[in-house]
Design a protein around this motif. Structure first.
Motif, PDB file in Angstrom:
ATOM      1  N   ALA A   1       7.081 -48.860   7.676  1.00  0.00           N
ATOM      2  CA  ALA A   1       8.447 -48.815   8.196  1.00  0.00           C
ATOM      3  C   ALA A   1       9.118 -47.480   7.912  1.00  0.00           C
ATOM      4  O   ALA A   1       8.831 -46.808   6.916  1.00  0.00           O
ATOM      5  CB  ALA A   1       9.274 -49.946   7.603  1.00  0.00           C
ATOM      6  N   THR A   2      10.053 -47.118   8.778  1.00  0.00           N
ATOM      7  CA  THR A   2      10.886 -45.932   8.596  1.00  0.00           C
ATOM      8  C   THR A   2      12.313 -46.391   8.347  1.00  0.00           C
ATOM      9  O   THR A   2      12.900 -47.088   9.181  1.00  0.00           O
ATOM     10  CB  THR A   2      10.849 -45.035   9.848  1.00  0.00           C
ATOM     11  N   LEU A   3      12.877 -46.028   7.202  1.00  0.00           N
ATOM     12  CA  LEU A   3      14.245 -46.411   6.866  1.00  0.00           C
ATOM     13  C   LEU A   3      15.223 -45.547   7.660  1.00  0.00           C
ATOM     14  O   LEU A   3      15.140 -44.320   7.641  1.00  0.00           O
ATOM     15  CB  LEU A   3      14.495 -46.245   5.370  1.00  0.00           C
TER      16      LEU A   3
ATOM     17  N   PRO B   1      26.737 -42.834  14.734  1.00  0.00           N
ATOM     18  CA  PRO B   1      27.449 -41.958  13.805  1.00  0.00           C
ATOM     19  C   PRO B   1      26.836 -41.977  12.404  1.00  0.00           C
ATOM     20  O   PRO B   1      26.085 -42.894  12.051  1.00  0.00           O
ATOM     21  CB  PRO B   1      28.866 -42.543  13.784  1.00  0.00           C
ATOM     22  N   LEU B   2      27.173 -40.991  11.607  1.00  0.00           N
ATOM     23  CA  LEU B   2      26.604 -40.885  10.262  1.00  0.00           C
ATOM     24  C   LEU B   2      26.976 -42.076   9.388  1.00  0.00           C
ATOM     25  O   LEU B   2      26.178 -42.521   8.561  1.00  0.00           O
ATOM     26  CB  LEU B   2      27.072 -39.587   9.599  1.00  0.00           C
TER      27      LEU B   2
ATOM     28  N   ASP C   1      18.268 -39.430   7.162  1.00  0.00           N
ATOM     29  CA  ASP C   1      17.809 -38.257   7.900  1.00  0.00           C
ATOM     30  C   ASP C   1      16.814 -38.625   8.995  1.00  0.00           C
ATOM     31  O   ASP C   1      16.795 -38.013  10.062  1.00  0.00           O
ATOM     32  CB  ASP C   1      17.173 -37.248   6.948  1.00  0.00           C
ATOM     33  N   ALA C   2      15.968 -39.639   8.740  1.00  0.00           N
ATOM     34  CA  ALA C   2      14.953 -40.025   9.724  1.00  0.00           C
ATOM     35  C   ALA C   2      15.573 -40.502  11.031  1.00  0.00           C
ATOM     36  O   ALA C   2      14.912 -40.488  12.077  1.00  0.00           O
ATOM     37  CB  ALA C   2      14.055 -41.115   9.149  1.00  0.00           C
ATOM     38  N   ALA C   3      16.846 -40.911  10.988  1.00  0.00           N
ATOM     39  CA  ALA C   3      17.507 -41.394  12.200  1.00  0.00           C
ATOM     40  C   ALA C   3      17.707 -40.275  13.216  1.00  0.00           C
ATOM     41  O   ALA C   3      17.877 -40.558  14.413  1.00  0.00           O
ATOM     42  CB  ALA C   3      18.853 -42.020  11.848  1.00  0.00           C
ATOM     43  N   GLU C   4      17.662 -39.040  12.768  1.00  0.00           N
ATOM     44  CA  GLU C   4      17.920 -37.910  13.668  1.00  0.00           C
ATOM     45  C   GLU C   4      16.912 -37.844  14.807  1.00  0.00           C
ATOM     46  O   GLU C   4      17.229 -37.365  15.901  1.00  0.00           O
ATOM     47  CB  GLU C   4      17.912 -36.601  12.875  1.00  0.00           C
ATOM     48  N   THR C   5      15.691 -38.316  14.582  1.00  0.00           N
ATOM     49  CA  THR C   5      14.673 -38.275  15.633  1.00  0.00           C
ATOM     50  C   THR C   5      14.362 -39.665  16.195  1.00  0.00           C
ATOM     51  O   THR C   5      13.352 -39.839  16.884  1.00  0.00           O
ATOM     52  CB  THR C   5      13.378 -37.633  15.108  1.00  0.00           C
TER      53      THR C   5
END
Length: 255
Positions: free
Chosen positions: A157-159, A137-138, A125-129
């Motif tokens: 870090a943010t996964l 792609p998902l 979900d963090a990839a959305e921003t």
């Protein structure tokens, strides 16, 4: 031209397609090969980006306490400086592991075994921003070839992407440094070089020709996802990428 410093840790893992994508997007590449005796700089003055490639070495200390390669402490120092100064940074496989260990993360032999060949990872979900990953792609196609893995991400870090057996597939440190456990730079010739007389494939009981064929079959899919990713990374280094993370990904009702 704006220049990216590319550190090649192993002669068998050069920038290949990633290098082509970055130069096509407008970056000039300065290649340093410490495995061949090139000295690494003390700082990153004059560079617009840093890329650290993969290799057969291990990111954690050897049994005698020595680093996995003599130049790894210098690479880790550059990675810390890059994150601190918000220099666009990309680590691939071993490069991602060194980005993690440079910031107090942990890398070890994968407890679930090696990961080899074509695969998919799941975007978190963090990839959305995220500046780069929000357009991935998902469930993107990737190429895997590693026996070690990041067992603990750095605290800050943010996964961004995960898989069932190897949960730390992609992460970000700060807002401009990314680590990818998987490979995006390989072409079929590189995979064939790795597969020929591979001790790892023999231990796993994999047929080298089947591995090469399976990887070749997804090369177009890998390029479809990761060439635009590389272009966005280059645009960030060139100062051409707007920070649009706050914009909604879907139109608001009534607009």
């Amino acid at each position: 031209m704006t220049t990216a410093l590319v550190i090649e840790n192993d002669p068998t893992d050069d920038p290949r397609r990633l290098g082509e994508w970055l130069t096509e997007a407008g970056l000039e590449l300065t290649m340093l090969r410490p495995h061949a005796g090139d000295a690494l700089p003390a700082d990153l003055d004059g560079y617009a980006a840093l890329v650290v490639l993969g290799g057969d070495q291990q990111a954690y200390p050897l049994a005698d306490g020595a680093p996995g390669a003599p130049w790894f402490p210098a690479v880790e120092k550059l990675l810390r400086k890059a994150v601190r100064h918000r220099l666009p940074t990309l680590g691939i496989c071993l490069g991602a592991q060194l980005l993690a260990t440079a910031h107090a993360g942990a890398v070890d032999r994968s407890p679930t075994g090696p990961e080899v060949g074509p695969a998919v990872v799941g975007r978190r979900d963090a990839a959305e921003t995220d500046l780069l990953f929000r357009y991935v792609p998902l469930i993107p196609d990737v190429l895997q070839w590693h026996v070690d893995e990041i067992t603990e991400l750095p605290a800050a870090a943010t996964l961004l992407a995960a898989s069932t057996r190897h949960p730390h597939q992609a992460f970000r440190l700060g807002d401009r440094a990314w680590g990818l456990q998987f490979h995006i730079e390989c072409d079929t010739a590189m995979i064939a070089e790795w597969a020929t007389d591979s001790v790892l494939l023999a231990e796993l009981g994999y047929d080298p020709q089947l591995v090469i064929s399976a990887c070749a079959a997804v090369m177009v899919d890998v390029e479809e996802v990761w060439q635009p990713f590389a272009a966005r990374f280059a645009a960030l280094a060139l100062g051409e990428l707007d920070d649009d993370r706050s914009r909604p990904s879907l139109p608001l009702l009534g607009h």
